[in-house]
Design a protein around this motif. Structure first.
Motif, PDB file in Angstrom:
ATOM      1  N   THR A  49       4.303 -15.557  -3.124  1.00 57.88           N
ATOM      2  CA  THR A  49       3.037 -15.851  -2.452  1.00 57.88           C
ATOM      3  C   THR A  49       2.743 -14.800  -1.393  1.00 57.88           C
ATOM      4  N   ALA A  50       3.789 -14.268  -0.751  1.00 62.27           N
ATOM      5  CA  ALA A  50       3.584 -13.230   0.270  1.00 62.27           C
ATOM      6  C   ALA A  50       2.974 -11.968  -0.332  1.00 62.27           C
ATOM      7  N   SER A  51       3.329 -11.630  -1.572  1.00 57.51           N
ATOM      8  CA  SER A  51       2.715 -10.457  -2.211  1.00 57.51           C
ATOM      9  C   SER A  51       1.269 -10.758  -2.597  1.00 57.51           C
ATOM     10  N   ASP A  52       0.963 -12.029  -2.925  1.00 60.12           N
ATOM     11  CA  ASP A  52      -0.435 -12.408  -3.142  1.00 60.12           C
ATOM     12  C   ASP A  52      -1.236 -12.316  -1.848  1.00 60.12           C
ATOM     13  N   VAL A  53      -0.599 -12.623  -0.713  1.00 56.98           N
ATOM     14  CA  VAL A  53      -1.273 -12.486   0.583  1.00 56.98           C
ATOM     15  C   VAL A  53      -1.652 -11.026   0.823  1.00 56.98           C
ATOM     16  N   TRP A  54      -0.749 -10.117   0.501  1.00 56.62           N
ATOM     17  CA  TRP A  54      -1.061  -8.677   0.617  1.00 56.62           C
ATOM     18  C   TRP A  54      -2.303  -8.340  -0.217  1.00 56.62           C
ATOM     19  N   ALA A  55      -2.307  -8.799  -1.473  1.00 58.54           N
ATOM     20  CA  ALA A  55      -3.448  -8.517  -2.358  1.00 58.54           C
ATOM     21  C   ALA A  55      -4.724  -9.144  -1.820  1.00 58.54           C
ATOM     22  N   PHE A  56      -4.612 -10.302  -1.164  1.00 56.22           N
ATOM     23  CA  PHE A  56      -5.807 -10.914  -0.572  1.00 56.22           C
ATOM     24  C   PHE A  56      -6.384 -10.012   0.515  1.00 56.22           C
ATOM     25  N   GLY A  57      -5.516  -9.399   1.323  1.00 53.91           N
ATOM     26  CA  GLY A  57      -6.011  -8.481   2.347  1.00 53.91           C
ATOM     27  C   GLY A  57      -6.819  -7.347   1.739  1.00 53.91           C
ATOM     28  N   VAL A  58      -6.354  -6.815   0.609  1.00 53.96           N
ATOM     29  CA  VAL A  58      -7.095  -5.744  -0.063  1.00 53.96           C
ATOM     30  C   VAL A  58      -8.395  -6.287  -0.637  1.00 53.96           C
ATOM     31  N   THR A  59      -8.354  -7.496  -1.195  1.00 53.40           N
ATOM     32  CA  THR A  59      -9.565  -8.121  -1.753  1.00 53.40           C
ATOM     33  C   THR A  59     -10.597  -8.367  -0.665  1.00 53.40           C
ATOM     34  N   LEU A  86      -4.687  -6.684   8.534  1.00 56.42           N
ATOM     35  CA  LEU A  86      -3.450  -5.996   8.952  1.00 56.42           C
ATOM     36  C   LEU A  86      -2.250  -6.941   8.914  1.00 56.42           C
ATOM     37  N   ASN A  87      -2.468  -8.208   9.250  1.00 54.09           N
ATOM     38  CA  ASN A  87      -1.379  -9.184   9.157  1.00 54.09           C
ATOM     39  C   ASN A  87      -0.957  -9.414   7.706  1.00 54.09           C
ATOM     40  N   CYS A  88      -1.915  -9.352   6.796  1.00 50.62           N
ATOM     41  CA  CYS A  88      -1.589  -9.495   5.365  1.00 50.62           C
ATOM     42  C   CYS A  88      -0.716  -8.337   4.880  1.00 50.62           C
ATOM     43  N   TRP A  89      -0.827  -7.169   5.549  1.00 53.95           N
ATOM     44  CA  TRP A  89      -0.104  -5.966   5.097  1.00 53.95           C
ATOM     45  C   TRP A  89       1.141  -5.688   5.956  1.00 53.95           C
ATOM     46  N   ARG A  90       1.664  -6.714   6.606  1.00 55.85           N
ATOM     47  CA  ARG A  90       2.883  -6.516   7.392  1.00 55.85           C
ATOM     48  C   ARG A  90       4.049  -6.177   6.470  1.00 55.85           C
ATOM     49  N   ARG A  91       4.939  -5.328   6.974  1.00 52.55           N
ATOM     50  CA  ARG A  91       6.072  -4.876   6.181  1.00 52.55           C
ATOM     51  C   ARG A  91       6.993  -6.037   5.833  1.00 52.55           C
ATOM     52  N   ASN A  92       7.274  -6.889   6.798  1.00 51.16           N
ATOM     53  CA  ASN A  92       8.166  -8.021   6.599  1.00 51.16           C
ATOM     54  C   ASN A  92       7.393  -9.188   6.002  1.00 51.16           C
ATOM     55  N   SER A 116       1.761  -5.233  -3.059  1.00 52.55           N
ATOM     56  CA  SER A 116       2.610  -5.048  -1.880  1.00 52.55           C
ATOM     57  C   SER A 116       3.715  -4.052  -2.195  1.00 52.55           C
ATOM     58  N   TRP A 117       4.310  -3.526  -1.143  1.00 55.09           N
ATOM     59  CA  TRP A 117       5.365  -2.529  -1.352  1.00 55.09           C
ATOM     60  C   TRP A 117       6.546  -3.136  -2.096  1.00 55.09           C
ATOM     61  N   GLU A 118       6.891  -4.410  -1.809  1.00 57.67           N
ATOM     62  CA  GLU A 118       8.062  -4.981  -2.460  1.00 57.67           C
ATOM     63  C   GLU A 118       7.807  -5.276  -3.937  1.00 57.67           C
ATOM     64  N   PHE A 121       2.546 -21.149  -7.407  1.00 62.17           N
ATOM     65  CA  PHE A 121       2.035 -20.264  -8.443  1.00 62.17           C
ATOM     66  C   PHE A 121       1.720 -18.914  -7.803  1.00 62.17           C
ATOM     67  N   VAL A 122       2.104 -17.843  -8.463  1.00 65.95           N
ATOM     68  CA  VAL A 122       1.842 -16.492  -7.965  1.00 65.95           C
ATOM     69  C   VAL A 122       0.868 -15.815  -8.930  1.00 65.95           C
ATOM     70  N   HIS A 123      -0.274 -15.399  -8.412  1.00 69.76           N
ATOM     71  CA  HIS A 123      -1.318 -14.851  -9.285  1.00 69.76           C
ATOM     72  C   HIS A 123      -0.977 -13.460  -9.800  1.00 69.76           C
ATOM     73  N   ARG A 124      -0.559 -12.559  -8.921  1.00 64.65           N
ATOM     74  CA  ARG A 124      -0.105 -11.197  -9.229  1.00 64.65           C
ATOM     75  C   ARG A 124      -1.225 -10.201  -9.529  1.00 64.65           C
ATOM     76  N   ASP A 125      -2.486 -10.624  -9.595  1.00 63.55           N
ATOM     77  CA  ASP A 125      -3.573  -9.666  -9.838  1.00 63.55           C
ATOM     78  C   ASP A 125      -4.837 -10.116  -9.108  1.00 63.55           C
ATOM     79  N   LEU A 126      -4.682 -10.540  -7.856  1.00 61.53           N
ATOM     80  CA  LEU A 126      -5.837 -10.963  -7.074  1.00 61.53           C
ATOM     81  C   LEU A 126      -6.643  -9.737  -6.663  1.00 61.53           C
ATOM     82  N   ALA A 127      -7.940  -9.743  -6.981  1.00 60.32           N
ATOM     83  CA  ALA A 127      -8.851  -8.649  -6.658  1.00 60.32           C
ATOM     84  C   ALA A 127     -10.267  -9.155  -6.896  1.00 60.32           C
TER      85      ALA A 127
END
Length: 839
Positions: free
Chosen positions: A751-761, A814-820, A740-742, A691-697
């Motif tokens: 899930t990787a884009s949710d990981v990015w949002a978790f870093g911001v959260t 920073l690992n949550c915001w990796r480009r790849n 995330s950028w992508e 499941f991808v949340h898409r608005d984690l904050a």
């Protein structure tokens, strides 16, 4: 001619938070004035939040001295407004300026002559201002103010130059009420302890146990709770929400309250929020008798209304009193006691706005036929109006056609530029990729000039945004062939990268939550198919057992309400329990589909119920019950008593000397980490289901007792957080500062884009939500920054390390915001790392 019936929403603090026009331009230059100014380029009209015109802000002529309130920036809103929030900013001026107000006070007036100093609920006047010249600092006004004129007055503990840009947030005060006069609230002795029912935020005068010429608790937008000893507000005394009186002090058996309005109005109803805790000898009023004054004299015949006395339900409630369309500029109401005590927390009025059309005609000369003159004049006017309307319609049609043609040309040009741009190398450290629009199988050597092109060429706002398969096959991080990517984007099957993590294209996703405007959980189509054959595992709940408390938010097809549910324990599974006794109501969120919603919205709503019924995790909001046997369709979910994490942290301070001085409630670093760990745990569960949340904050994380966290989905629907979302013309409203950028560039959610949002959260949590992510960047600059991640030339901007954040936790961010995407940690790894950081 009657235009409309309008009323001020009862308990409006949560929804009345719209910008009033400093940044949007609705407030005109002539309505902004100041005590003085540095120069013409720092005049009052330049004091608009987030604007850089002139010399960058309003700056008073003199330095601000300690204990001096001579300088002010004044705003005339032209009518009474209910103001709940203010924003301030310093003078940045593209890096040239560095002046800002560290503290300020607010004065306000309803008539322009009597000025009132704002005080918070603890009686303090000074508001914390800005810490630098560019960040926007938002501050809730608790209590809110009702005013036409507002003054911002910079304050300093030493001599300094200041500059300010400001914004006011709220909504128009439709009641037109400018003051109420009433007996001062009294004191109850409860189990040997005093309970005060005084009007603690009244902004008028107190004379001989009467409050006069002001407004206060009865108009502060906060409805009292059923139990009067508790309050919505932190660090206040028992009884704070109510103004109360005992019948022992009123030998006539009633309390008189007089209401003064800004002008004569046509009233339909009055709503009075009353406590009814009859076990403590408190009841709503037995009868109310109202007198009306339209001009100078009071009407001889009053209006009388007697509500049904309720000895069964102790809940606080609004009582609606019909005012029978009386015209009045003032009302005097006698509220008769039904028991020993009577307590009110809010009074609001519903009224009708009318427009009187006056038609004038020239005086006829002797011998003229007046009827002929009037008819001829009316005919010419009618013909002129019709001709003008025809010209306007033609102009509109031409503009629409021109815009459509121009937009198509721009989109074609954008696509050509995108294809040309992607012929350049999009290089990672370990690999090089080249794509040619004319020959996809060929490669070319990239040049430095090609790879440093502007972001606008990388990200055209064209159709490719929602159709990412064409772009996905061009990116170096995908190991499968371009033909496989195209197939994945068209069929409901997942594709797997080398790490085995499934990646879903936009077409693979079933979007749920069209009701309130967002996408709560993006569910892979395969998972949705597997669940489609299962029955909903929740029971139907009786609507009559739901009591409305406030509206949390709304979207295109529905609304979210905060309610109390009676007897909810009987409808729950054995594995779920509430932390309250069986006979007490439960606080719940009710997501309701509007009756006029289309068939697709209804189907999405039922799908969302099916999915939500399967989510059972301690850190995910639980679906408790449904109301789907009749319209409107409703789903009932948990709600946490401390509200969302963003607002919770905004009300607290980190432990330390500053918190001791301000006497503010604190949250320790260990508790912050504990809450972040729970968010990671909940997301670990969702990711295990793909499941991808898409608005984690933080706005979508709710806080319960003992810092318990549960992930929810209400943020996008709430006006409070409208500033967190960016609207791309013709497309969805997106939380770009968390994306995330992508996700922004390619429409790819995993899930990787949710990981990015978790870093911001996590960053929000450790900064106590004092500012937006990337607050120094505009929305357009945030999108440009994602282009830098896309190009990966080490020019991207990261969120800074919070003061409270140790290096090990910032490394997680920073690992949550990796480009790849493949290099980002899984939620299981994040959860483990956060647990280890606490040991």
């Amino acid at each position: 001619d009657t235009i409309s019936s309008i009323s001020q929403l009862p308990c409006v603090v949560g929804v009345c938070r719209y910008p009033l026009g400093m940044s949007g331009g609705q407030i005109q230059d002539e309505d902004i004035s100041a005590s003085s100014q540095w120069s013409e380029s720092t005049a009052a009209r330049y004091g608009r939040l987030d604007f850089e015109e002139g010399d960058g802000a309003w700056c008073p002529e003199r330095t601000v001295e300690p204990d001096s309130l001579k300088e002010f920036l004044q705003i005339d809103l032209r009518s009474l407004h209910f103001i709940t929030l203010v924003g301030t900013q310093g003078r940045h001026a593209g890096g040239i300026g560095n002046e800002f107000a560290q503290m300020y006070k607010i004065k306000y007036s309803r008539d322009g002559s009597r000025w009132i100093s704002w005080r918070n609920r603890q009686g303090e006047q000074v508001i914390e201002g800005n810490r630098n010249a560019y960040d926007i600092m938002l501050k809730d006004l608790e209590p809110p103010i009702i005013a036409r004129f507002v003054r911002f007055m910079p304050v300093s503990d030493h001599s300094m130059n200041v500059c300010m840009r400001v914004e006011l947030y709220g909504c128009e005060w439709l009641d037109g009420l400018v003051s109420y006069n009433a007996p001062a609230g009294e004191q109850m002795s409860l189990e040997g302890q005093p309970v005060h029912f005084n009007d603690s935020v009244y902004d008028g005068a107190v004379i001989y146990r009467w409050v006069c010429i002001g407004l206060g608790q009865l108009t502060d937008g906060m409805c009292g709770l059923d139990d009067f000893t508790h309050s919505h507000v932190y660090n206040v005394w028992p009884g704070y929400d109510y103004v109360g009186w005992t019948n022992e002090s009123f030998p006539n058996g009633y309390v008189e309250i007089m209401f003064e309005f800004d002008r004569t109005r046509n009233f339909t109803t009055m709503k009075v929020h009353c406590n009814n805790m009859f076990t403590r000898h408190i009841k709503a009023f037995r009868q109310v008798v109202c007198y009306f004054r339209s001009e100078a004299d009071w009407e001889a015949t009053p209006l009388s209304f007697s509500p049904v006395v309720d000895d069964v339900n102790p809940s606080a409630r609004f009582i609606t009193v019909s005012l029978a369309n009386h015209m009045a500029s003032a009302m005097k109401c006698h509220f008769y006691f039904a028991d020993t005590w009577m307590m009110f927390s809010e009074i609001t009025f519903q009224l009708i706005l009318s427009s009187n059309r006056m038609v004038s005609s020239p005086i006829p000369s002797p011998g003229d036929d007046p009827t002929h003159k009037i008819d001829d004049s009316n005919t010419r006017i009618l013909i002129g109006c019709l001709v003008a309307i025809i010209f306007i319609l033609v102009a509109i049609i031409v503009i629409i056609l021109w815009r459509q043609v121009w937009q198509k040309m721009l989109e074609k040009a954008s696509r050509r530029m995108l294809d040309d741009e992607l012929t350049a190398s999009l290089s990672l450290q370990s690999e090089t990729f080249a794509y040619s629009h004319n020959n996809p199988s060929s490669s070319s050597a990239p040049s430095e000039q090609e790879s440093s092109s502007t972001y606008e060429r990388i990200f055209p706002l064209g159709p490719d945004y929602q159709e990412p398969s064409r772009l996905i096959r061009k990116l170096p991080e995908f190991s499968h062939s371009s033909e496989e990517a195209v197939t994945a984007s068209k069929a409901p099957t997942a594709t797997f990268a080398q790490d085995g993590v499934p990646h879903y294209a936009e077409a693979d996703i079933v979007n749920l939550q069209g009701v309130t405007g967002g996408n709560t959980y993006a569910v892979p189509a395969l998972t949705m198919d597997l669940l489609s054959g299962k029955d909903v595992a929740v029971e139907e709940f009786p609507r009559k057992l739901l009591t409305f408390k406030e509206k949390l938010g709304e979207g295109q097809f529905g609304e979210v309400h905060l309610c109390e549910a009676e007897g909810m324990q009987e409808f729950m599974d054995e594995d779920f329990s509430f932390d309250i006794s069986d006979n007490q109501p439960v606080l719940v969120a009710v997501k309701m589909l509007r009756a006029d919603a289309n068939k697709n919205a209804r189907n999405d709503f039922l799908k969302e119920i099916k999915i939500m019924s399967r989510l059972k995790d301690p850190n995910i909001i639980r679906l408790l019950a449904v109301c789907i046997c009749s319209d409107p369709l409703c789903m009932i979910t948990e709600y946490m008593e401390n509200g969302d994490l963003n607002q919770f942290l905004s009300r607290h301070e980190p432990e330390g000397q500053l918190a001791l001085i301000s006497n503010a409630p604190t949250v320790s670093y260990s508790n912050l980490c504990y809450m972040a760990t729970q968010i990671a745990s909940g997301m670990r569960y969702l990711s295990s289901l793909n499941f991808v949340h898409r608005d984690l904050a933080t706005r979508n994380c709710l806080v319960g007792k003992n810092y318990t966290i549960k992930i929810a989905d209400f943020g996008m629907s709430r006006n409070l957080y409208s500033g967190d979302y960016y609207r791309i013309q013709g497309r969805a409203v997106l939380p770009i500062r968390w994306m995330s950028w992508e996700s922004i560039l390619l429409g790819k959610f995993t899930t990787a884009s949710d990981v990015w949002a978790f870093g911001v959260t996590l960053w929000e949590t450790l900064t106590f939500c004092n500012e937006q992510p990337y607050s120094q960047l505009t929305d357009e600059q945030v999108i440009e920054n994602t282009g830098e991640f896309f190009r990966d030339q080490k020019r991207q901007v990261y969120l800074p390390q919070p003061v409270l954040c140790p290096d090990s936790v910032y490394k997680i961010m920073l690992n949550c915001w990796r480009r790849n995407t493949k290099e980002r940690p899984s939620f299981q790894e994040i959860h483990r790392a956060l647990l280890e950081s606490q040991t």
